[in-house]
Write a protein that holds these residues in place. Structure first.
Motif, short mmCIF file in Angstrom:
data_model
loop_
_atom_site.label_atom_id
_atom_site.label_comp_id
_atom_site.label_asym_id
_atom_site.label_seq_id
_atom_site.Cartn_x
_atom_site.Cartn_y
_atom_site.Cartn_z
N ASP A 266 -7.68 -17.50 58.97
CA ASP A 266 -8.49 -18.64 58.54
C ASP A 266 -9.85 -18.08 58.10
O ASP A 266 -10.53 -17.44 58.91
CB ASP A 266 -8.64 -19.62 59.70
CG ASP A 266 -9.39 -20.87 59.31
OD1 ASP A 266 -9.65 -21.07 58.11
OD2 ASP A 266 -9.75 -21.65 60.22
N VAL A 267 -10.22 -18.29 56.84
CA VAL A 267 -11.45 -17.70 56.30
C VAL A 267 -12.38 -18.79 55.79
O VAL A 267 -11.99 -19.61 54.95
CB VAL A 267 -11.15 -16.71 55.16
CG1 VAL A 267 -12.44 -16.09 54.64
CG2 VAL A 267 -10.19 -15.63 55.63
N GLU A 268 -13.60 -18.80 56.31
CA GLU A 268 -14.66 -19.69 55.81
C GLU A 268 -15.54 -18.89 54.87
O GLU A 268 -16.09 -17.86 55.26
CB GLU A 268 -15.50 -20.23 56.97
CG GLU A 268 -16.67 -21.09 56.49
CD GLU A 268 -17.62 -21.46 57.62
OE1 GLU A 268 -18.31 -22.48 57.50
OE2 GLU A 268 -17.70 -20.69 58.61
N LEU A 269 -15.67 -19.35 53.62
CA LEU A 269 -16.51 -18.67 52.64
C LEU A 269 -17.82 -19.44 52.49
O LEU A 269 -17.81 -20.62 52.14
CB LEU A 269 -15.80 -18.58 51.29
CG LEU A 269 -16.58 -17.87 50.18
CD1 LEU A 269 -16.69 -16.38 50.48
CD2 LEU A 269 -15.91 -18.09 48.83
N VAL A 270 -18.93 -18.77 52.76
CA VAL A 270 -20.26 -19.37 52.65
C VAL A 270 -20.96 -18.71 51.47
O VAL A 270 -21.12 -17.48 51.44
CB VAL A 270 -21.09 -19.14 53.94
CG1 VAL A 270 -22.46 -19.77 53.81
CG2 VAL A 270 -20.34 -19.69 55.16
N ARG A 271 -21.38 -19.51 50.50
CA ARG A 271 -22.01 -18.96 49.29
C ARG A 271 -22.91 -20.01 48.65
O ARG A 271 -22.78 -21.21 48.94
CB ARG A 271 -20.95 -18.52 48.29
CG ARG A 271 -20.04 -19.65 47.81
CD ARG A 271 -19.06 -19.19 46.75
NE ARG A 271 -18.17 -20.26 46.32
CZ ARG A 271 -18.46 -21.16 45.38
NH1 ARG A 271 -19.66 -21.15 44.79
NH2 ARG A 271 -17.57 -22.09 45.04
N PRO A 272 -23.81 -19.62 47.75
CA PRO A 272 -24.65 -20.60 47.06
C PRO A 272 -23.85 -21.42 46.05
O PRO A 272 -22.90 -20.93 45.44
CB PRO A 272 -25.69 -19.73 46.33
CG PRO A 272 -25.65 -18.41 47.00
CD PRO A 272 -24.24 -18.24 47.48
N ARG A 273 -24.29 -22.66 45.87
CA ARG A 273 -23.71 -23.50 44.82
C ARG A 273 -24.11 -22.93 43.47
O ARG A 273 -25.27 -22.60 43.22
CB ARG A 273 -24.22 -24.93 44.96
CG ARG A 273 -23.63 -25.93 43.95
CD ARG A 273 -24.24 -27.32 44.13
NE ARG A 273 -23.96 -27.83 45.46
CZ ARG A 273 -22.83 -28.44 45.81
NH1 ARG A 273 -21.87 -28.61 44.92
NH2 ARG A 273 -22.66 -28.87 47.04
#
Length: 383
Positions: free
Chosen positions: A34-41
């Motif tokens: 399970d991977v949560e990707l956090v990045r700028p819009r």
């Protein structure tokens, strides 16, 4: 396992960091995590995707088309308290990356970081040499807060350890040899470049920017062009130096950004790849050219030091030896049969660089730091 990946750049942005992070994310998902990707819009219609998080982004000075993420420590703490990752991977050292480091450390979540860009070297390229030691200290402070700093070459690992970086781990890179393949060679594309079957297509692929040392590529091409008047120089990429280079060299072929299969066709349709950059931590394009069966001239560091054998796959030149770089480009431009043999040997050399193995190695690093943290928590509870 549940992992979080934090990055300030991600496709459709085209750069080595964005593409590498996407492959790491896909690799973990492919292994069932399970991977949560956090990045700028990136734009108003941007969507986070399943389990992802978008943060506020701001355009990066000197890098049109790229953004960095604003700090989001409080938001990340709230999200990670609700659904705690077993480990966090932070790919970039910008404001979002720093805030993710603070949030993870506050919650006792183990962190691995990625060393992708030599920002200290960029200070020289952009006329700010006095800031180079400050940039290095800033990066060292960031990465030494993580349980593992991942680097793509053994050479870089040794160099960073000598500069006081701790817990540096070598994570090799891979190349998709099914996509980057000599079979992608396209005679119609070469014809649009104005080239016949026996003419010479010289190519450069990458960001058209000051840190890429592109003046040397131009000088090398002009020298070989005097020997091979049938040669054409094909440029794939965009960047802040493009307008000036295009004005000074209107005879070059400018193809803009290319992605996926189109990029593979451009690589495989070339005969010689010139890569004079001195600012890479790796240089994915080197192994993409090799996989495409294209002989390469590059400086002997990063991917070239790791995989490109001088005289076998092209030319790996001693750092800063501009004369050697130009001479190698001229020599290979004249030796058609030898150059083609080098391209074939280069293809063979990188066929073992499998994305699945990189995913497994990356997974092992994250699982290892998560296990060490859990083990430490148990000991603390029993103390």
């Amino acid at each position: 396992m549940r992992y979080a990946i934090v990055t300030e750049t991600y496709p459709p942005e085209v750069n080595g960091v964005a593409l590498t992070v996407r492959e790491l994310e896909r690799g973990l998902r492919g292994r069932g995590h399970d991977v949560e990707l956090v990045r700028p819009r990136q734009h108003r219609q941007d969507h986070a995707g399943p389990g992802g998080m978008l943060t506020t982004g701001v355009h990066l000075p000197l890098y049109a088309g790229l953004r960095f993420g604003l700090p989001a420590a409080a938001r990340l703490r709230r999200a990670w308290r609700r659904q705690r990752p077993d480990a966090v991977y932070i790919a970039t050292e910008g404001p979002l990356g720093w805030s993710a480091m603070r949030a993870a450390r506050a919650l006792g979540i183990p962190v691995a970081s990625g060393f992708h860009t030599r920002f200290d070297h960029y200070m020289r390229d952009y006329g700010l040499p006095l800031l180079e030691p400050l940039a290095l200290a800033w990066m060292r402070r960031f990465h030494n807060r993580s349980a593992a700093t991942l680097v793509p070459t053994r050479e870089l690992r040794a160099g960073l350890e000598g500069l006081g970086f701790r817990h540096v781990v070598h994570l090799p890179r891979a190349v998709d040899t099914r996509r980057f393949d000599p079979a992608q060679r396209d005679d119609e594309l070469r014809a649009r470049w104005g080239l016949g079957a026996d003419d010479l297509a010289v190519i450069h692929v990458g960001r058209i920017a000051a840190e890429k040392n592109l003046g040397l590529a131009i000088r090398a091409f002009r020298a070989l062009q005097a020997l091979r008047p049938d040669a054409r120089f094909v440029w794939v990429g965009e960047g802040p130096e493009q307008a000036a280079i295009r004005e000074a060299n209107p005879d070059f072929i400018y193809c803009g950004l290319q992605r996926g299969e189109a990029l593979a066709r451009h690589f495989a349709s070339a005969d010689l790849f010139l890569f004079p950059s001195l600012s890479e931590t790796f240089g994915n394009v080197t192994i993409e050219a090799m996989a495409s069966g294209v002989a390469t001239v590059a400086y002997r560091y990063g991917a070239a030091a790791e995989h490109l054998r001088h005289g076998i796959h092209g030319a790996a030149i001693t750092l800063h030896d501009e004369t050697g770089f130009i001479d190698a480009a001229c020599r290979l431009s004249l030796e058609d049969a030898s150059r083609r043999g080098m391209g074939a040997a280069a293809r063979t050399a990188v066929q073992s660089l499998r994305p699945a193995q990189v995913a497994a190695d990356f997974d092992a690093v994250l699982a290892g730091i998560a296990h060490r943290r859990s083990h430490a928590d148990v000991h603390a509870a029993l103390a």
